[in-house]
Design an enzyme around this catalytic site. Structure first.
Site, PDB file in Angstrom:
ATOM      1  N   LYS A  57       0.830  -1.208   0.000  1.00 20.39           N
ATOM      2  CA  LYS A  57       0.000   0.000   0.000  1.00 20.39           C
ATOM      3  C   LYS A  57       0.867   1.262   0.000  1.00 20.39           C
ATOM      4  CE  LYS A  57      -2.440  -2.756  -0.498  1.00 20.39           C
ATOM      5  NZ  LYS A  57      -2.459  -4.229  -0.429  1.00 20.39           N
ATOM      6  N   ALA A 190      -3.169 -13.024 -12.798  1.00 16.82           N
ATOM      7  CA  ALA A 190      -3.890 -11.745 -12.713  1.00 16.82           C
ATOM      8  C   ALA A 190      -4.780 -11.742 -11.478  1.00 16.82           C
ATOM      9  CB  ALA A 190      -4.730 -11.527 -13.968  1.00 16.82           C
ATOM     10  N   ILE A 193      -2.244  -9.828  -6.124  1.00 14.05           N
ATOM     11  CA  ILE A 193      -0.862  -9.321  -6.135  1.00 14.05           C
ATOM     12  C   ILE A 193      -0.479  -8.867  -7.545  1.00 14.05           C
ATOM     13  CG2 ILE A 193       1.575  -9.929  -5.807  1.00 14.05           C
ATOM     14  CD1 ILE A 193       0.764 -11.777  -3.552  1.00 14.05           C
ATOM     15  N   ASP A 320      -3.699 -17.440   7.557  1.00 14.01           N
ATOM     16  CA  ASP A 320      -3.422 -18.033   6.240  1.00 14.01           C
ATOM     17  C   ASP A 320      -3.125 -19.527   6.305  1.00 14.01           C
ATOM     18  OD1 ASP A 320      -3.635 -15.490   5.200  1.00 14.01           O
ATOM     19  OD2 ASP A 320      -1.660 -15.481   4.228  1.00 14.01           O
ATOM     20  N   HIS A 452     -23.114  15.439   2.132  1.00 14.60           N
ATOM     21  CA  HIS A 452     -22.962  15.913   0.761  1.00 14.60           C
ATOM     22  C   HIS A 452     -21.889  16.998   0.707  1.00 14.60           C
ATOM     23  CE1 HIS A 452     -23.916  17.059  -3.312  1.00 14.60           C
ATOM     24  NE2 HIS A 452     -23.913  18.320  -2.920  1.00 14.60           N
TER      25      HIS A 452
HETATM   26  P1  FAD Z   1       1.635 -14.133   8.262  1.00 21.37           P
HETATM   27  O1  FAD Z   1       1.379 -12.701   8.133  1.00 21.37           O
HETATM   28  O2  FAD Z   1       2.273 -14.839   7.124  1.00 21.37           O
HETATM   29  O3  FAD Z   1       2.553 -14.291   9.556  1.00 21.37           O
HETATM   30  C1  FAD Z   1       3.112 -15.488   9.943  1.00 21.37           C
HETATM   31  C2  FAD Z   1       4.331 -15.182  10.794  1.00 21.37           C
HETATM   32  O4  FAD Z   1       4.754 -16.388  11.402  1.00 21.37           O
HETATM   33  C3  FAD Z   1       5.533 -14.670   9.999  1.00 21.37           C
HETATM   34  O5  FAD Z   1       6.114 -13.577  10.668  1.00 21.37           O
HETATM   35  C4  FAD Z   1       6.497 -15.851  10.008  1.00 21.37           C
HETATM   36  O6  FAD Z   1       7.859 -15.444   9.982  1.00 21.37           O
HETATM   37  C5  FAD Z   1       6.150 -16.480  11.333  1.00 21.37           C
HETATM   38  N1  FAD Z   1       6.477 -17.898  11.435  1.00 21.37           N
HETATM   39  C6  FAD Z   1       6.135 -18.895  10.593  1.00 21.37           C
HETATM   40  N2  FAD Z   1       6.541 -20.081  11.076  1.00 21.37           N
HETATM   41  C7  FAD Z   1       7.169 -19.821  12.244  1.00 21.37           C
HETATM   42  C8  FAD Z   1       7.794 -20.635  13.209  1.00 21.37           C
HETATM   43  N3  FAD Z   1       7.818 -21.954  13.076  1.00 21.37           N
HETATM   44  N4  FAD Z   1       8.343 -20.027  14.276  1.00 21.37           N
HETATM   45  C9  FAD Z   1       8.293 -18.688  14.440  1.00 21.37           C
HETATM   46  N5  FAD Z   1       7.709 -17.871  13.566  1.00 21.37           N
HETATM   47  C10 FAD Z   1       7.133 -18.438  12.477  1.00 21.37           C
HETATM   48  N6  FAD Z   1      -4.293  -9.011   3.111  1.00 21.37           N
HETATM   49  C11 FAD Z   1      -5.201  -8.034   3.340  1.00 21.37           C
HETATM   50  O7  FAD Z   1      -6.143  -8.262   4.094  1.00 21.37           O
HETATM   51  N7  FAD Z   1      -5.065  -6.798   2.771  1.00 21.37           N
HETATM   52  C12 FAD Z   1      -4.047  -6.508   1.942  1.00 21.37           C
HETATM   53  O8  FAD Z   1      -3.958  -5.389   1.444  1.00 21.37           O
HETATM   54  C13 FAD Z   1      -3.088  -7.504   1.666  1.00 21.37           C
HETATM   55  N8  FAD Z   1      -2.055  -7.256   0.843  1.00 21.37           N
HETATM   56  C14 FAD Z   1      -1.136  -8.234   0.618  1.00 21.37           C
HETATM   57  C15 FAD Z   1      -0.102  -7.967  -0.275  1.00 21.37           C
HETATM   58  C16 FAD Z   1       0.834  -8.939  -0.553  1.00 21.37           C
HETATM   59  C17 FAD Z   1       1.962  -8.634  -1.506  1.00 21.37           C
HETATM   60  C18 FAD Z   1       0.743 -10.207   0.096  1.00 21.37           C
HETATM   61  C19 FAD Z   1       1.764 -11.269  -0.155  1.00 21.37           C
HETATM   62  C20 FAD Z   1      -0.292 -10.482   0.966  1.00 21.37           C
HETATM   63  C21 FAD Z   1      -1.243  -9.502   1.226  1.00 21.37           C
HETATM   64  N9  FAD Z   1      -2.315  -9.742   2.073  1.00 21.37           N
HETATM   65  C22 FAD Z   1      -3.247  -8.772   2.291  1.00 21.37           C
HETATM   66  C23 FAD Z   1      -2.497 -11.033   2.752  1.00 21.37           C
HETATM   67  C24 FAD Z   1      -1.982 -10.936   4.199  1.00 21.37           C
HETATM   68  O9  FAD Z   1      -0.638 -10.539   4.183  1.00 21.37           O
HETATM   69  C25 FAD Z   1      -2.138 -12.269   4.888  1.00 21.37           C
HETATM   70  O10 FAD Z   1      -3.469 -12.728   4.784  1.00 21.37           O
HETATM   71  C26 FAD Z   1      -1.778 -12.154   6.358  1.00 21.37           C
HETATM   72  O11 FAD Z   1      -0.456 -11.716   6.512  1.00 21.37           O
HETATM   73  C27 FAD Z   1      -1.963 -13.496   7.071  1.00 21.37           C
HETATM   74  O12 FAD Z   1      -1.626 -13.347   8.421  1.00 21.37           O
HETATM   75  P2  FAD Z   1      -1.071 -14.566   9.265  1.00 21.37           P
HETATM   76  O13 FAD Z   1      -0.865 -14.024  10.635  1.00 21.37           O
HETATM   77  O14 FAD Z   1      -1.941 -15.733   9.080  1.00 21.37           O
HETATM   78  O15 FAD Z   1       0.331 -14.954   8.611  1.00 21.37           O
HETATM   79  P1  NAI Z   2      -4.554 -14.944  -6.154  1.00 24.81           P
HETATM   80  O1  NAI Z   2      -5.173 -16.219  -5.753  1.00 24.81           O
HETATM   81  O2  NAI Z   2      -5.232 -13.675  -5.855  1.00 24.81           O
HETATM   82  O3  NAI Z   2      -4.302 -14.939  -7.720  1.00 24.81           O
HETATM   83  C1  NAI Z   2      -3.544 -15.910  -8.360  1.00 24.81           C
HETATM   84  C2  NAI Z   2      -3.882 -15.892  -9.839  1.00 24.81           C
HETATM   85  O4  NAI Z   2      -2.932 -16.674 -10.526  1.00 24.81           O
HETATM   86  C3  NAI Z   2      -5.259 -16.481 -10.131  1.00 24.81           C
HETATM   87  O5  NAI Z   2      -5.969 -15.628 -10.987  1.00 24.81           O
HETATM   88  C4  NAI Z   2      -4.933 -17.820 -10.785  1.00 24.81           C
HETATM   89  O6  NAI Z   2      -5.896 -18.236 -11.720  1.00 24.81           O
HETATM   90  C5  NAI Z   2      -3.607 -17.493 -11.459  1.00 24.81           C
HETATM   91  N1  NAI Z   2      -2.770 -18.655 -11.711  1.00 24.81           N
HETATM   92  C6  NAI Z   2      -2.566 -19.734 -10.923  1.00 24.81           C
HETATM   93  N2  NAI Z   2      -1.684 -20.576 -11.502  1.00 24.81           N
HETATM   94  C7  NAI Z   2      -1.301 -20.013 -12.665  1.00 24.81           C
HETATM   95  C8  NAI Z   2      -0.411 -20.385 -13.708  1.00 24.81           C
HETATM   96  N3  NAI Z   2       0.291 -21.515 -13.649  1.00 24.81           N
HETATM   97  N4  NAI Z   2      -0.273 -19.563 -14.776  1.00 24.81           N
HETATM   98  C9  NAI Z   2      -0.972 -18.398 -14.847  1.00 24.81           C
HETATM   99  N5  NAI Z   2      -1.843 -18.004 -13.893  1.00 24.81           N
HETATM  100  C10 NAI Z   2      -1.995 -18.788 -12.816  1.00 24.81           C
HETATM  101  O7  NAI Z   2      -3.077 -14.997  -5.534  1.00 24.81           O
HETATM  102  P2  NAI Z   2      -1.957 -13.888  -5.387  1.00 24.81           P
HETATM  103  O8  NAI Z   2      -2.217 -12.730  -6.267  1.00 24.81           O
HETATM  104  O9  NAI Z   2      -0.683 -14.626  -5.492  1.00 24.81           O
HETATM  105  O10 NAI Z   2      -2.142 -13.427  -3.896  1.00 24.81           O
HETATM  106  C11 NAI Z   2      -2.095 -14.375  -2.819  1.00 24.81           C
HETATM  107  C12 NAI Z   2      -3.064 -14.014  -1.754  1.00 24.81           C
HETATM  108  O11 NAI Z   2      -2.624 -12.869  -1.065  1.00 24.81           O
HETATM  109  C13 NAI Z   2      -4.432 -13.655  -2.301  1.00 24.81           C
HETATM  110  O12 NAI Z   2      -5.224 -14.803  -2.348  1.00 24.81           O
HETATM  111  C14 NAI Z   2      -4.961 -12.685  -1.325  1.00 24.81           C
HETATM  112  O13 NAI Z   2      -5.746 -13.364  -0.396  1.00 24.81           O
HETATM  113  C15 NAI Z   2      -3.737 -12.121  -0.642  1.00 24.81           C
HETATM  114  N6  NAI Z   2      -3.592 -10.725  -1.052  1.00 24.81           N
HETATM  115  C16 NAI Z   2      -4.563  -9.842  -0.686  1.00 24.81           C
HETATM  116  C17 NAI Z   2      -4.491  -8.540  -1.064  1.00 24.81           C
HETATM  117  C18 NAI Z   2      -5.591  -7.621  -0.699  1.00 24.81           C
HETATM  118  O14 NAI Z   2      -6.401  -7.981   0.133  1.00 24.81           O
HETATM  119  N7  NAI Z   2      -5.668  -6.425  -1.277  1.00 24.81           N
HETATM  120  C19 NAI Z   2      -3.372  -8.018  -1.836  1.00 24.81           C
HETATM  121  C20 NAI Z   2      -2.431  -9.042  -2.223  1.00 24.81           C
HETATM  122  C21 NAI Z   2      -2.546 -10.332  -1.805  1.00 24.81           C
END
Ligand code: FAD
Ligand code: NAI
Length: 473
Positions: A57, A190, A193, A320, A452
């Site tokens: 973000k 698409a 991410i 997750d 508004h």
């Molecule tokens: P995580 O955030 O993955 O945290 C797990 C933690 O556990 C990590 O710090 C890891 O190092 C630690 N860990 C793992 N195993 C061990 C172990 N054995 N011992 C000690 N520590 C350990 N979600 C949204 O809602 N809004 C968004 O805008 C959004 N944007 C995203 C953008 C990107 C690029 C990505 C990749 C994800 C995005 N997400 C977004 C998804 C969001 O990041 C995840 O859903 C969220 O982080 C999940 O939280 P979690 O606590 O389950 O796991």
């Molecule tokens: P995603 O599940 O959103 O999208 C993956 C895309 O890749 C899908 O459209 C799928 O059909 C496609 N795909 C899968 N295999 C493929 C292949 N072999 N070739 C071409 N296309 C293929 O997963 P993404 O974008 O990796 O994000 C992971 C997760 O992180 C999301 O599910 C989301 O929950 C979380 N996230 C949330 C955000 C938010 O809330 N704004 C921002 C970024 C991530």
């Protein structure tokens, strides 16, 4: 040996929030997290804080500012001369925002008297009421816990035969830290991410090509929203190829992706960098789950029931690493619910009202059912829609793309879903979530006074449209 009521493994949004709530409820709580900064310091907050929600973000905001300065300001009568990009500063700012969040969480641990252990946590035996957890850190620790909450999150899924090197083939971490704007950027997937990071680098000047396996764009979104989004993103310059089959990926100085297009014709794409964003997989590898018999489901997630209970007594899992959407706020809700259940209260997560947001421009946000879901479930519904083009605030902003759409039960008028594509959709969706939690009807929203001029008036107008009585259209 240190003993706790609750030991949380993982300090992401699921884990650290669970730890805070457990501590608030008077439980002796520890949280173990292994994430570290480049110089080895603790960096709690998980994927979300370090390489997910927060840095993405930050870059979305910076890149949008850059795009506005270059393309939108002149319409407002603001001439920008000598505009240039300082990418190093932009990345530095993003890192600073991340660090502020890490430090905020460390402060919250202290404030709530949560014992924080920096290192790798894993099961080392025990049984109900007295689980043994080892922390491989400096120093090594052995903890016992009445309850364990597994919150180890997820990791990016790689394309077969194309391991991430974060130089040419990038995961989300690499995609947030490209040191120079690539001339040609490829994105596989698409999804959320792909669209967010593709938007960032396109705004900064890259030519972006996205290859998606599925024939339909944004399958989880309402079809009408997805159609509008595809139109707008394509116009912005994201070249989208749907229904492709990605084959061999080879790297030399650049990256070559061989694929079959939707007609089955062999194609190749050569790019300077390739982001692979094809979904994420649960992170259970380092837990020693097998040592205690923690059950995983067929897709590798920790198997849990509706209350996030695993097959082991007093072992819970959230975020997750368990079924359901991979969203930070879903992880947090589960963390709070588990802490409350452990403390003998009523913990509950309503999966029907979890909002989805894609932070592109325009933003896309929704809650509840899509029109195609209602059709396939045979639910009779009414739809009402209002375009931002007819909203005064959107015109003043200079951002009139998109619309708000309400779906309500044909008989009871209860809101079943709300879909927004447009400016600030991420903020506006909260009104719909509240309404659905309170089981509101579309008429309830239509009867509420909205300020508004505000974008939220489009919510009221779309609710009015359900009853075919919009005022400003
Ligand atoms: P995580 O955030 O993955 O945290 C797990 C933690 O556990 C990590 O710090 C890891 O190092 C630690 N860990 C793992 N195993 C061990 C172990 N054995 N011992 C000690 N520590 C350990 N979600 C949204 O809602 N809004 C968004 O805008 C959004 N944007 C995203 C953008 C990107 C690029 C990505 C990749 C994800 C995005 N997400 C977004 C998804 C969001 O990041 C995840 O859903 C969220 O982080 C999940 O939280 P979690 O606590 O389950 O796991
Ligand atoms: P995603 O599940 O959103 O999208 C993956 C895309 O890749 C899908 O459209 C799928 O059909 C496609 N795909 C899968 N295999 C493929 C292949 N072999 N070739 C071409 N296309 C293929 O997963 P993404 O974008 O990796 O994000 C992971 C997760 O992180 C999301 O599910 C989301 O929950 C979380 N996230 C949330 C955000 C938010 O809330 N704004 C921002 C970024 C991530």
């Amino acid at each position: 040996m240190k003993s706790f009521d609750v030991v949380v493994i993982g300090g992401g949004p699921g884990g650290y929030i669970a730890a805070i709530r457990a501590a608030q409820l008077g439980l002796a709580t520890a949280c173990i997290d292994e994430w570290k900064t480049a110089d080895g310091k603790p960096a709690p907050g998980g994927t979300c804080t370090n390489v997910g929600c927060i840095p993405s973000k930050a870059l979305l905001q910076s890149s949008e500012n850059y795009e506005h300065a270059g393309h939108a300001f002149s319409e407002h009568g603001i001439q920008v001369k000598g505009l240039s990009l300082d990418l190093a500063q932009m990345l530095k700012r993003k890192d600073k925002v991340v660090r502020q969040n890490n430090e905020g969480i460390l402060y919250l641990f202290k404030k709530n008297k949560i014992a924080f252990f920096h290192g790798h946590g894993r099961f080392a035996g025990g049984s109900a009421g007295a689980w043994t957890i080892k922390v491989d850190g400096k120093p090594e620790e052995t903890l016992t816990a009445k309850h364990v909450i597994v919150a180890t999150g997820s990791v990016p899924r790689a394309l077969p035969g194309a391991a991430f090197d974060n130089k040419l083939i990038l995961d989300n971490d690499g995609a947030l830290a490209i040191p120079e704007v690539p001339k040609r950027l490829g994105v596989i997937g698409a999804g959320v991410i792909g669209l967010e990071m593709g938007s960032v680098w396109r705004r900064l000047g890259a030519e972006v090509v996205i290859l998606e396996a599925l024939p339909a764009f944004l399958g989880a979104a309402d079809e009408q929203v997805a159609r509008e989004a595809l139109k707008v993103f394509t116009k912005q310059g994201l070249a989208m190829h749907m229904g492709v089959k990605v084959g061999k990926v080879t790297t030399a100085r650049d990256v070559k992706v061989e694929y079959a297009d939707s007609a089955g014709k062999a194609q190749a794409l050569t790019v300077d960098k390739l982001i692979v964003s094809i979904g994420r997989v649960p992170n259970t590898g380092g837990l020693d789950a097998a040592a205690v018999g923690l059950k995983l489901d067929e897709r590798g997630f920790v198997a849990v029931d509706d209350q996030c209970r695993t097959n082991l007594p007093n072992v819970w899992a959230v975020g997750d690493v368990v079924r359901g959407p991979m969203l930070a706020h879903k992880a947090e809700e589960e963390g709070v619910a588990v802490a409350e259940t452990i403390a003998g209260k009523h913990g509950h997560v309503d999966f029907n009202t979890i909002p989805w947001v894609i932070y592109t421009s325009p933003e896309i946000a929704w809650v509840g059912k899509t029109e195609q879901q209602l059709k396939s479930e045979g639910v009779r519904y009414k739809a009402g829609q209002f375009p931002f083009m007819a909203n005064g605030r959107a015109r003043a902003l200079g951002d009139t793309t998109g619309f708000v759409k309400f779906l309500a039960d044909e008989k009871t008028d209860r809101i079943l879903g709300v879909h927004i594509i447009g400016p600030m959709a991420s903020e506006m969706i909260a009104e719909a979530v509240v309404a659905m939690e309170f089981r509101a009807s579309a008429e309830d929203i239509a009867l509420i006074c909205h300020a508004h001029p505000s974008l939220s008036e489009a919510m009221k107008e779309a609710a009015l449209a359900v009853d075919k009585r919009t005022l400003n259209l």
